[in-house]
Design a protein around this motif. Structure first.
Motif, PDB file in Angstrom:
ATOM      1  N   ARG A   1      16.132  19.045   5.264  1.00 38.37           N
ATOM      2  CA  ARG A   1      15.994  17.625   4.729  1.00 38.37           C
ATOM      3  C   ARG A   1      15.251  17.648   3.422  1.00 38.37           C
ATOM      4  O   ARG A   1      14.310  18.427   3.051  1.00 38.37           O
ATOM      5  CB  ARG A   1      15.455  16.899   5.870  1.00 38.37           C
ATOM      6  CG  ARG A   1      14.175  17.116   6.247  1.00 38.37           C
ATOM      7  CD  ARG A   1      13.823  16.142   7.661  1.00 38.37           C
ATOM      8  NE  ARG A   1      12.483  16.343   8.079  1.00 38.37           N
ATOM      9  CZ  ARG A   1      11.311  15.799   7.955  1.00 38.37           C
ATOM     10  NH1 ARG A   1      11.214  15.007   6.689  1.00 38.37           N
ATOM     11  NH2 ARG A   1      10.490  16.234   8.588  1.00 38.37           N
TER      12      ARG A   1
ATOM     13  N   LYS B   1      18.801  19.590  12.405  1.00 39.81           N
ATOM     14  CA  LYS B   1      18.781  19.422  10.990  1.00 39.81           C
ATOM     15  C   LYS B   1      18.059  20.484  10.306  1.00 39.81           C
ATOM     16  O   LYS B   1      16.894  20.466  10.275  1.00 39.81           O
ATOM     17  CB  LYS B   1      18.160  17.936  10.483  1.00 39.81           C
ATOM     18  CG  LYS B   1      18.817  16.680  11.280  1.00 39.81           C
ATOM     19  CD  LYS B   1      18.161  15.457  10.757  1.00 39.81           C
ATOM     20  CE  LYS B   1      19.083  14.393  11.325  1.00 39.81           C
ATOM     21  NZ  LYS B   1      18.394  12.964  11.020  1.00 39.81           N
TER      22      LYS B   1
ATOM     23  N   THR C   1      18.495  13.734   5.129  1.00 37.65           N
ATOM     24  CA  THR C   1      19.158  14.918   5.945  1.00 37.65           C
ATOM     25  C   THR C   1      20.021  15.777   4.828  1.00 37.65           C
ATOM     26  O   THR C   1      21.185  15.028   4.306  1.00 37.65           O
ATOM     27  CB  THR C   1      19.859  14.520   6.881  1.00 37.65           C
ATOM     28  OG1 THR C   1      18.924  14.076   7.927  1.00 37.65           O
ATOM     29  CG2 THR C   1      20.435  16.012   7.585  1.00 37.65           C
TER      30      THR C   1
ATOM     31  N   ALA D   1      22.414  12.102  11.491  1.00 33.84           N
ATOM     32  CA  ALA D   1      22.654  11.727  10.009  1.00 33.84           C
ATOM     33  C   ALA D   1      24.031  11.254  10.263  1.00 33.84           C
ATOM     34  O   ALA D   1      24.861  11.671  10.863  1.00 33.84           O
ATOM     35  CB  ALA D   1      22.476  12.832   9.083  1.00 33.84           C
TER      36      ALA D   1
ATOM     37  N   GLU E   1       9.906  21.314  13.932  1.00 35.08           N
ATOM     38  CA  GLU E   1      11.416  21.764  13.259  1.00 35.08           C
ATOM     39  C   GLU E   1      11.519  22.867  13.108  1.00 35.08           C
ATOM     40  O   GLU E   1      12.100  23.342  11.984  1.00 35.08           O
ATOM     41  CB  GLU E   1      11.125  20.894  11.990  1.00 35.08           C
ATOM     42  CG  GLU E   1      11.381  19.275  12.397  1.00 35.08           C
ATOM     43  CD  GLU E   1      11.217  18.425  11.102  1.00 35.08           C
ATOM     44  OE1 GLU E   1      12.107  18.783  10.167  1.00 35.08           O
ATOM     45  OE2 GLU E   1      10.521  17.155  11.308  1.00 35.08           O
TER      46      GLU E   1
ATOM     47  N   ASP F   1      21.124   7.320   6.416  1.00 35.04           N
ATOM     48  CA  ASP F   1      20.030   8.711   6.326  1.00 35.04           C
ATOM     49  C   ASP F   1      20.482   9.274   5.069  1.00 35.04           C
ATOM     50  O   ASP F   1      21.451  10.094   4.961  1.00 35.04           O
ATOM     51  CB  ASP F   1      20.041   9.440   7.657  1.00 35.04           C
ATOM     52  CG  ASP F   1      19.411  10.843   7.307  1.00 35.04           C
ATOM     53  OD1 ASP F   1      18.601  11.136   6.224  1.00 35.04           O
ATOM     54  OD2 ASP F   1      19.280  11.528   8.283  1.00 35.04           O
TER      55      ASP F   1
ATOM     56  N   GLN G   1      22.973  19.274   8.564  1.00 35.44           N
ATOM     57  CA  GLN G   1      22.949  19.397  10.059  1.00 35.44           C
ATOM     58  C   GLN G   1      24.241  19.749  10.584  1.00 35.44           C
ATOM     59  O   GLN G   1      25.391  19.698  10.244  1.00 35.44           O
ATOM     60  CB  GLN G   1      23.027  17.523  10.361  1.00 35.44           C
ATOM     61  CG  GLN G   1      23.082  17.194  11.747  1.00 35.44           C
ATOM     62  CD  GLN G   1      23.090  15.703  11.855  1.00 35.44           C
ATOM     63  OE1 GLN G   1      22.064  15.186  12.057  1.00 35.44           O
ATOM     64  NE2 GLN G   1      24.318  15.232  12.080  1.00 35.44           N
TER      65      GLN G   1
END
Length: 606
Positions: free
Chosen positions: A463, A460, A310, A299, A524, A307, A313
């Motif tokens: 988000r 991240k 996000t 990001a 993720e 971005d 991060q």
């Protein structure tokens, strides 16, 4: 003396160093008196910085560059299972309360990815201490005081959520506690009560006018924001409402209202899905291009960022993912393939007409997943051409037979068929080949290779797309079906997928949203926790995490292919039993707490 030893070793991370002795009035680094720290604005800010310690870097920064939490879920299977690394212990079920390979693995790359119980309590104490001291501390400008206090509250909420995800119920400690307190009455609070405490901290932070919504200066990377406070509130209530943690109470309406408020306020304050790639030369112009760019690039910190999705991060931890977690088989300058997507993950991706491939209520007819239970209304899926006409996110997440990738500046066609350059291998000593017949590519920038060495992005944590799916799940569970559909559809539209059909029953919609989470958030580190919180306390993971399949492909003489599902191992993989729904508390700590309080502290089965 023994009791004081207990306090120091077990609960020191949540205790205030209040004593008449000089040493206990020292700052956390042990080198100066706390009064000296509090009288110097720069040292006060350094004290706040200590509250940011121990945030896990995740991704591929686990020991020996493994995506460990993904490898422990049903989305991935590692080729490192016989290498004496943490997955070796996980897959052979060689875990105990005294040593668990997720909780206690060697942190050789400095990613803060183990010791979750100890690290989180240490940070919670530091945050509580800072909150108590900041009102009387020196600051460079008065606006700093409110912002710093708000940051400490959000960080305390963050570490409480890390504890809940791994361990479930934990004590709620609103302040630091003197050594001479009566610990015999300490209890593990319900996850709902922890969630309410997290929400209170986040609400206090949200009320602070000097806490920003977004970080716009790279020098402030990883500082927390109001946006993170909203994401944490949402996640806390989602966990509290889920079957594993709700203790028979229905909290879904509260989870819904919390998540709806979060999504509304995030969008009002400039957060939006990243829907169009800004680098078509790298990511192409396909429907999955923006999705892939989002997860592979850091990001940016700007008042007008590329971005805007996000939320939080970390500031370090990226590694050479193309070298250790991509396609190690017969590719130059690669070391291993690492964790590869399972056939079960591939099965989760719908066809482009928006229909699931399998019956989500019962995806497989047999325990070992060798007999898929196909969705009878899906006429587009062809088992003899299984990768055609699928959700575009499949191609951005998985390399499969026939995929074309750029490697060392030239196109390479993936050959996972028997005898092909990248064929599946069931030899546990072969760490370069996939165990599943697939390879991971979601976290890899297209074109990354030995002569174009691009690391994966920094991790991240939150988000907007994830928080919207939290909202969709809570709305569906609470009976707000159209709002649930709309939130999920917005996420799906980014990748060119059609809307979920109208008229789904509540249970059908819940299943579709759970599957949407699996597809959108693959790799993720969401799936590991989702599978667990969806279970009731007496449940287990035998349907999802006991048996795993690979796709074995034979190339025929006419150039066509024959596809056959095969179990990766003849033995169940560890991690599917009831006890595996939560990590154990460290053995000695649980035993000591039980002796002091007279209550059961250890998680079930450990």
């Amino acid at each position: 003396m023994k009791f004081q030893q207990f306090l120091i070793t077990i609960l020191a991370f949540v205790l205030s160093f209040t004593s008449c002795t000089d040493v206990l009035n020292m700052a956390p680094d042990g080198n100066m008196q706390m009064d000296e720290v509090l009288s110097d604005p720069d040292k006060v800010e350094a004290l706040l910085n200590r509250c940011y310690n121990n945030i896990p870097q995740k991704g591929y920064s686990y020991w020996f560059f493994e995506s460990l939490v993904v490898a422990a879920s049903d989305d991935g299977y590692t080729s490192d299972e016989a290498q004496g690394v943490p997955t070796t212990g996980l897959y052979t079920d060689n875990n105990s309360a005294s040593y668990h390979h997720l909780r206690d693995a060697h942190d050789g790359h400095g990613g803060n990815n183990t010791g979750y119980w100890t690290r989180s309590w240490e940070q919670i104490r530091l945050c509580s201490q800072f909150i108590e001291l900041i009102d009387g501390a020196a600051v460079n400008k008065e606006t700093d005081r409110g912002r710093f206090k708000a940051e400490a509250r959000v960080l305390r909420a963050f570490f409480y959520m890390e504890l809940v995800k791994w361990f479930g119920k934990v004590p709620v400690l609103e302040s630091t506690i003197p050594f001479d307190s009566d610990f015999s009455t300490m209890t593990r609070a319900s996850v709902y009560d922890v969630a309410k405490f997290v929400a209170a901290d986040c609400d206090a932070a949200l009320a602070e006018p000097n806490l920003p919504w977004r970080i716009d200066n790279p020098n402030d990377a990883m500082r927390v924001t109001k946006a993170l406070a909203l994401a944490l509130k949402t996640k806390a209530m989602l966990f509290a409402a889920s079957p594993l943690h709700n203790e028979g109470e229905n909290h879904w309406e509260e989870a819904y209202t919390t998540a709806k408020d979060a999504v509304t306020r995030l969008k009002t304050n400039g957060y939006e899905l990243f829907t169009k790639t800004t680098q078509p030369a790298v990511y192409g112009n396909g429907p999955g291009a923006a999705f892939r760019q989002l997860v592979t690039q850091n990001a940016d910190y700007s008042a007008t960022p590329r971005d805007k999705e996000t939320i939080f991060q970390v500031r370090s931890g990226s590694v050479f993912v193309w070298h250790i977690g991509y396609i190690g088989s017969n590719m130059p300058n690669t070391y291993k393939s690492g964790t590869s997507p399972t056939q079960e993950l591939v099965d989760a991706f719908e066809t482009v007409d928006g229909k699931p491939v399998l019956d989500l209520a019962k995806p497989y007819k047999d325990e070992k997943h060798l007999q898929p239970n196909y969705n009878s209304v899906n006429t587009l899926y062809d088992p003899n051409n299984p990768y055609a006409n699928r959700d575009p996110r499949l191609y951005e997440t998985v390399l499969m037979n026939g995929s074309v990738m750029q490697f060392d500046s030239k196109p390479v066609k993936i050959e996972t068929f028997v005898g092909g350059a990248h064929q599946v291998s069931f030899d546990v000593t072969n760490r370069s080949a996939s165990r599943t017949g697939y390879y991971h590519n979601k976290m890899v920038t297209p074109g990354a290779s030995g002569n174009n060495q691009i690391n994966n992005s920094n991790w991240k944590y939150y988000r907007l797309g994830e928080t919207m799916l939290d909202f969709a799940e809570a709305a569906a569970e609470a009976g707000h079906l159209e709002e649930a559909r709309a939130a999920a559809n917005e996420v799906r539209a980014r990748s060119g997928m059609p809307n979920l059909p109208a008229g789904l029953s509540q249970q059908e919609l819940v299943l579709r949203i759970r599957n949407e989470r699996r597809v959108e958030l693959a790799w993720e580190e969401q799936r590991y926790f989702d599978l667990r919180r969806w279970q009731k306390p007496d449940g287990d993971l035998s349907e999802t995490c006991k048996w795993f399949t690979a796709m074995v492909i034979t190339k025929n003489g006419d150039g066509s292919f024959t596809y056959k599902r095969q179990n990766i191992s003849n033995n169940p993989r560890g991690g599917w039993q009831n006890r595996d729904l939560l990590l154990p508390l460290p053995l000695n700590e649980a035993a000591t707490l039980e002796s002091v309080t007279g209550q059961k502290w250890q998680n079930p089965g450990w």
